[in-house]
Design an enzyme around this catalytic site. Sequence first.
Site, mmCIF file in Angstrom:
data_model
loop_
_atom_site.group_PDB
_atom_site.id
_atom_site.type_symbol
_atom_site.label_atom_id
_atom_site.label_comp_id
_atom_site.label_asym_id
_atom_site.label_seq_id
_atom_site.Cartn_x
_atom_site.Cartn_y
_atom_site.Cartn_z
ATOM 1 C CG ASP A 1 -2.199 0.791 0.998
ATOM 2 O OD1 ASP A 1 -2.233 1.552 -0.002
ATOM 3 O OD2 ASP A 1 -3.135 0.717 1.814
ATOM 4 C CG ASP B 1 -5.950 5.651 -2.708
ATOM 5 O OD1 ASP B 1 -4.796 5.388 -2.287
ATOM 6 O OD2 ASP B 1 -6.958 5.129 -2.211
HETATM 7 N N1 GUN Z 1 -6.368 0.866 3.098
HETATM 8 C C1 GUN Z 1 -7.617 0.905 3.581
HETATM 9 N N2 GUN Z 1 -8.373 1.776 2.880
HETATM 10 C C2 GUN Z 1 -7.576 2.302 1.934
HETATM 11 C C3 GUN Z 1 -7.799 3.260 0.897
HETATM 12 O O1 GUN Z 1 -8.881 3.813 0.712
HETATM 13 N N3 GUN Z 1 -6.713 3.526 0.099
HETATM 14 C C4 GUN Z 1 -5.508 2.931 0.275
HETATM 15 N N4 GUN Z 1 -4.506 3.225 -0.566
HETATM 16 N N5 GUN Z 1 -5.293 2.044 1.251
HETATM 17 C C5 GUN Z 1 -6.315 1.731 2.061
#
Ligand code: GUN
Length: 757
Positions: free
Chosen positions: A109, A144
Amino acid sequence: MSAWQEGRRSDAEPCREQDIGLFEITNRDGRARLGRLHTKHGILETPALLPVINPNIRTIEPREMWDRYGISALITNSYIIWKHDNLKQQAIRDGVHSLIDYPGVIMTDSGTFQSYIYGDVEVGVEEIVEFQNSIGVDIATMLDVFTRPDMSESEVKSAVMETAERAAISIQTAKDTMLNGPIQGGVFKDLRILSAKKMAKHDFSIHPIGGIVPIMEKHMYKDYVKIMLSTLPYLPPNRPVHMFGCGHPMLFPMSIALGADLFDSAAYALFAKDGRLLTPWGTEKLAELVDWPITMPCVAYTSPNEVRGLDSEEQVKILARYNLEVTLTELARCKQAVRDGTIWRLAERRSHQHPALREAFLWITTSPNKAGLSVVDLEELAMTDRAAARERDNTRGSWENSWDWIVSAQESPKKGGVSWGGDDTYFRPHIVEARRQLTSRWKTPEPKGNGSDDVLILHGRPGPWRERCSDLMTRLTHHAEGMEVMIMTPLGLIPYSMEDLNPFSHVSGPSWIWRRKPDLPWIRRELERFELGDRRIILCDLEGDGIQARCMNTLVEAGVLKAINDENASDIPLDTEGRSIAIDKVRRRHVSDKMTVLLNVEHSLARELLQDATFVINRQGRIKNAISSSGKHIASPRLTDGGISLTTDGAIELHSHRRRKIPTGFDTTQAWNFIGEGPAWVVVDDDAEPFVRKGRNVFHGFVLAADPWITPGRTCLIVNQKGELLGHGLSNCCSEEFAVFKKGIAIKTRDGLREAN
Ligand code: GUN
């Protein structure tokens, strides 16, 4: 000693270069699917749960997840690695797989979630993608802009627009690393759609649904399913959908039934730290337990009391394992349900586990009252949960397309019985689809106008009806040919010719579902759906012996069989010749009605094709093969699900009756606008032609066009670009799916035509 014998699993093999990033479907049940995502670290089978690994705190070692739990992918946070210099340097030097000692697929992420928790992150949009690329992740995530449920519409809109604006540069920076393109939009339907449409335009590999963590934390499950239903129909179906931050097993069946492919879970570790256990029906506190809610391998030789006595670090470790094992087990159960075609049933059962989940489930299944779609008119459900759910939501009508999106992907008929689940049963999408197909395609012959154009409703008993009623049908066909005979099933009326059709004939439940008193206004509404609303209704209860006698008496009393006097009623005279003519008529009707309903053949054409047909009959007296007047075996009714299988000669015949032009492209207009057009055509490219002719399956990438009414599990005709018939088979997908999938089987070919005809 092999890796397996040592309790180790061998490391993942990279997929073929040309396959990396491709997603294929191997099984489906409506919108639920089992798939395979090809990556540099092997194939990730979906639905999958990606455990969240915090590179600083490892409750369960990633290596153990791979070896012991067979977990093929996990997710970690590139922002945390990037922020901690020691981790960052090691990751740049040795790669992320070495950093966390994990040989499978690693998704990272981007720091968006940290910005939601802490307000902001100091990393740049390109910088974080570049970093993920440099440390060798398999699937990276762009930065995002998180949307919270409490944000105003204009705040959410600017987050959606900003995320979309960052997409192009993120894709460019990711180069050949697969990239997640998250969908934002808060709780605003139109903004979710906007986000989905904008992100779909870019070359992302996966679409996570973002901004749902606070929604799940607050148990806003109705909003959760609304977000899914407003987003998924607008995403390219060949890209897996990831529910960002969803790791509670309670949500898996419903999410998978609606099309989710990936989940990630920090919940297994977070709940463990809090002394809580995850179960498919919610959460339990270790402090309150005498016995384990479910026995899992990691606690097989211990009790909650013993675990309470451990030091806190050990306790968290064992609870984290417990939570992970429960979560993986529920995921495995969902996968099996998709294979068995019962995922909706599982979601329905699980919906009772939490009031908010039940509310969400009732909301989805409160189908808009579109004529012919719902089994039970909602007006009749005044006292039920669904009516209450509808009353509280006057926007329900605007979700009609989402419900259609679910229903139109259902296979019907399918194998296996229907287990009765109360009113929920009526709203199972495959049952709604079966009814829609039946009522929209079936047609009664022109009325004879000889005074026998009534409808006889047989009720009061489960099938098989043929054993008790076939003689009755023969006699009626002889003496009162214009009469329609319908059977009252718990799922609605069906024509007698469809008496063995799944799901109607395969309902198992308490006996009273078959003993319901026929309600005339309801029967009238049902008949209207079959365009028989103006017919006189004659009811006949099938309970008990002497059905034939009772039916005949009923008919005589109703004045239908005027020629017969009362004494003879149960034994209407029928000579041998009359009998064999009538038996053939019943058989012809059986096959022609099935061709109309299940192969979408125009009803007069189906009748014409079977005009002088003969039949091969099996030992039980059921039709095995239908032979046309020219001696060609054109179709065979299936005994398992009451469906009908087209033969190659049948395919040639139907192909020759096509009136429409060859399809060009992939129209996504709803299937039910094309009644009587025959089985859908699928146009394949020249390279595929010799293979189809040999009877080989059609693979994605070779399909150039398809008729809009093609849906999963249905018979289709495979043609070349000149419209010449190459073969016939069963489709694995809907029209819009043919357009985008590049890998996997598109059509299971039943047979190919060796030479051009
Ligand atoms: N992890 C939990 N929700 C989100 C999200 O909306 N965007 C991102 N990039 N990671 C997340």
